[in-house]
Design a protein around this motif. Sequence first.
Motif, PDB file in Angstrom:
ATOM      1  N   THR A 126      -2.210 -10.604   1.472  1.00  0.00           N
ATOM      2  CA  THR A 126      -2.172  -9.278   0.865  1.00  0.00           C
ATOM      3  C   THR A 126      -1.789  -9.415  -0.604  1.00  0.00           C
ATOM      4  OG1 THR A 126       0.123  -8.981   1.563  1.00  0.00           O
ATOM      5  CG2 THR A 126      -1.595  -8.116   3.029  1.00  0.00           C
ATOM      6  N   SER A 235      -7.025  -7.754  -1.094  1.00  0.00           N
ATOM      7  CA  SER A 235      -6.124  -7.746   0.056  1.00  0.00           C
ATOM      8  C   SER A 235      -6.932  -7.736   1.342  1.00  0.00           C
ATOM      9  CB  SER A 235      -5.214  -6.514   0.002  1.00  0.00           C
ATOM     10  OG  SER A 235      -4.414  -6.429   1.166  1.00  0.00           O
ATOM     11  N   GLU A 238      -5.052  -3.476   3.100  1.00  0.00           N
ATOM     12  CA  GLU A 238      -4.569  -2.568   2.059  1.00  0.00           C
ATOM     13  C   GLU A 238      -3.510  -1.603   2.596  1.00  0.00           C
ATOM     14  OE1 GLU A 238      -7.626  -1.034  -0.756  1.00  0.00           O
ATOM     15  OE2 GLU A 238      -9.032  -1.963   0.656  1.00  0.00           O
ATOM     16  N   ASP A 241      -0.180  -3.311   2.404  1.00  0.00           N
ATOM     17  CA  ASP A 241       0.297  -3.325   1.019  1.00  0.00           C
ATOM     18  C   ASP A 241       0.926  -1.988   0.652  1.00  0.00           C
ATOM     19  OD1 ASP A 241      -0.344  -5.913  -0.026  1.00  0.00           O
ATOM     20  OD2 ASP A 241      -2.456  -5.377   0.067  1.00  0.00           O
ATOM     21  N   ASP A 366       1.174 -10.953   7.055  1.00  0.00           N
ATOM     22  CA  ASP A 366       0.761 -11.638   5.836  1.00  0.00           C
ATOM     23  C   ASP A 366       1.697 -12.798   5.503  1.00  0.00           C
ATOM     24  OD1 ASP A 366       2.956 -10.176   5.083  1.00  0.00           O
ATOM     25  OD2 ASP A 366       2.044  -9.260   3.314  1.00  0.00           O
TER      26      ASP A 366
END
Length: 443
Positions: A126, A235, A238, A241, A366
């Motif tokens: 990410t 990424s 997303e 994130d 991640d």
Amino acid sequence: MPGGGFLWTGRRLLGVLVLLPTLALAGFSAWYAARDLDAALDLVLDPTRLKVAAGVIVSALAVWALIVYLTYRQVRPLQRRAWTTLVGHAFVLALVGVVGAPFAVAARYATVQADLVETVFSDNETSTTPRDVTPADPWGGRERVNVLLLGGDGGEGRDGVRTDTVILVSIDTTSGKTVMFSLPRNMMNAQFPEDSPLHDLYPVGFTGYGDPGSYMLNAIYRNVPALHPGVLGESTNEGADAIKQAVGGSLGIGVDYYVLVNLKGFQEIVDAIGGITVNVNTRVAINGNTDAGIPPTGWIEPGPDQTLDGFHALWFARGRYGSDDYQRMDRQRCAVAAIIEAADPMTLVRRYTALAAAGKEVVYSDIPQSLLPAFAGLALQMKDAKVRSVVFKTSEKFFSGDPDFDYLRDTVAKAIDPPGTRRKKDDPARPKNTANSCAYDPA
């Protein structure tokens, strides 16, 4: 010992040619396994080495079985009856099966582990992971690593995933001491860090026109990528994130990594480890909808030290009929602590195949594959360290509909680095020992 039979029958050269490589392989294996814990973790978290190890085990097992059979052929009497030949072959086959079974299981586990690591921890980068970390310095000089635990409640009839469980786990990288911060799913106006492009879009917090439910904390994972695709850069997730930045900006603390577990997968993982043991202080509904007037189909009754299977553990963590989000957050935190407690080494070994199969399908993260050994070592420290928790509940100082983010950030800072004076005992956000707060204390 492979080669011993050949030596016994006078075939010394053949016996030595078999015995020496066997001793060398056994000595190397013992040395590698006994070096230190870090070496073992490096092996079990490296798919390439795991596949090589599986291949070596299978090849060595096949060669050993052949040597055992040839040795039997050498030492059996020249004059024998047919039934003794049959019994001899059966005995050799049984011997190979009994002795070789653990090695076959080890090869199987190595293959399963390699598949799990590659599935969950490969191609998962990410745009919000730390850039200054290496296997040699996995924390980038940080004293704490912060991992966001998300429970995704996606399912039939729902558009995307709603992260109804949001727990930030902050771990001391030296001692393993941990503080967990639980946020309500319906928290409004989540803040983004000032250096984030999302802060430019939502300078006063995540809010806008239309359905207020579209701007709750649990909607960020789904809605931000839909509204602003690519806003945070390259990424593979997303949504992760966006919610990492929302939690970090709201609590005033950087979020390094995330782990998302679909709640259906939570049930499978609990079943895979053989259930969890929790204290149930109030009745917890199974199914049911308070707003729609739909009654539950069953109940988890109060009682101490109850062992729950995956189905009941899922409802213990998510049941909301007749209770509120904050009671559910308390139960979720206790369920996480119960999983940590249940995941002892022997349980993991006995149930590993089922656990890996469940994890491969429902766990997303991640965390880089290269840092897995460091995280595994830190997890072992966590099991023996103090775990405290902070649950942000409705009080005079906190309201999820209009949070005082200065209060949240101050609470987080003091929980992580306590000042000389302790917070007042009646402060709802005062850090609590997880073991004590999950004890049996029926209402």
